[in-house]
Design a protein around this motif. Structure first.
Motif, PDB file in Angstrom:
ATOM      1  N   HIS A  50       1.021  -1.055  -0.054  1.00  0.00           N
ATOM      2  CA  HIS A  50      -0.156  -0.069  -0.092  1.00  0.00           C
ATOM      3  C   HIS A  50       0.850   1.062   0.010  1.00  0.00           C
ATOM      4  N   TRP A  51       0.659   2.101  -0.935  1.00  0.00           N
ATOM      5  CA  TRP A  51       1.614   3.202  -1.294  1.00  0.00           C
ATOM      6  C   TRP A  51       0.693   4.365  -1.334  1.00  0.00           C
ATOM      7  N   VAL A  52       1.043   5.635  -0.619  1.00  0.00           N
ATOM      8  CA  VAL A  52       0.499   6.698  -0.790  1.00  0.00           C
ATOM      9  C   VAL A  52       1.449   7.713  -1.195  1.00  0.00           C
ATOM     10  N   VAL A  60      -2.913  13.281  -4.216  1.00  0.00           N
ATOM     11  CA  VAL A  60      -2.638  12.123  -3.716  1.00  0.00           C
ATOM     12  C   VAL A  60      -3.062  10.728  -4.651  1.00  0.00           C
ATOM     13  N   GLN A  61      -1.972   9.851  -4.943  1.00  0.00           N
ATOM     14  CA  GLN A  61      -2.256   8.535  -5.619  1.00  0.00           C
ATOM     15  C   GLN A  61      -2.099   7.568  -4.459  1.00  0.00           C
ATOM     16  N   GLU A  62      -3.207   6.682  -4.244  1.00  0.00           N
ATOM     17  CA  GLU A  62      -2.930   5.518  -3.503  1.00  0.00           C
ATOM     18  C   GLU A  62      -2.824   4.080  -4.611  1.00  0.00           C
ATOM     19  N   VAL A  63      -1.865   3.594  -4.162  1.00  0.00           N
ATOM     20  CA  VAL A  63      -1.589   2.471  -4.858  1.00  0.00           C
ATOM     21  C   VAL A  63      -1.740   1.033  -3.935  1.00  0.00           C
ATOM     22  N   ARG A  64      -2.420   0.095  -4.391  1.00  0.00           N
ATOM     23  CA  ARG A  64      -2.469  -1.247  -3.595  1.00  0.00           C
ATOM     24  C   ARG A  64      -2.557  -2.119  -4.485  1.00  0.00           C
ATOM     25  N   MET A  96       6.498  10.099  -0.817  1.00  0.00           N
ATOM     26  CA  MET A  96       6.005   8.679  -0.541  1.00  0.00           C
ATOM     27  C   MET A  96       5.999   7.984   0.763  1.00  0.00           C
ATOM     28  N   GLY A  98       4.075   4.441   3.116  1.00  0.00           N
ATOM     29  CA  GLY A  98       2.967   3.253   2.914  1.00  0.00           C
ATOM     30  C   GLY A  98       3.545   2.090   3.853  1.00  0.00           C
TER      31      GLY A  98
END
Length: 126
Positions: A50-52, A60-64, A96, A98
């Motif tokens: 999980h990255w913010v 903000v981009q969230e990556v899961r 970044m 997470g």
């Protein structure tokens, strides 16, 4: 209070990728190399990430997702795993942070936190 058998550390190094970036269209690409180490007493597998990702404008981009770079590394005590990936933001400076969700051999799930780190063009942060 008993000490947790889980101790997974995360270190990150970043670098700006000039050849993939285009400041004229607000495209700034950064590579980040992550080193994950199992300093605990029990083997564990990295299950999800999980990255913010935030740029200087507050976007903000969230990556899961599952694993990292297509793998779910299994780390015995004392072992490490290193990989490189990339992120794109719209400003010359961003950050970044997470976590990785881990599962230990005993079935316990725990988070390995990724403390905030900067994405910055060389010579923009003093």
């Amino acid at each position: 209070m008993s000490q947790s058998p889980h101790n997974v550390t995360v270190e990150v190094e970043t670098r700006y990728i000039d050849e993939q970036s285009d400041p004229e269209i607000n495209r700034y690409v950064f590579a980040y190399t992550v080193t994950i180490r199992n300093l605990g007493k029990m083997p564990a597998r990295l299950m999800t990430r999980h990255w913010v990702i935030m740029d200087a404008n507050g976007k903000v981009q969230e990556v899961r997702g599952e694993g990292v770079v297509g793998e779910q590394p299994y780390l015995r005590p004392g072992e490490g795993f290193r990989y490189t990936s990339a992120a794109m933001i719209e400003t010359p400076v961003g950050s970044m942070q997470g976590s990785y969700q881990m599962i230990a051999d005993n079935g316990e799930q725990f988070l390995a936190p990724i403390t905030p780190f900067s994405l910055a063009l060389p010579h923009t942060l003093h």
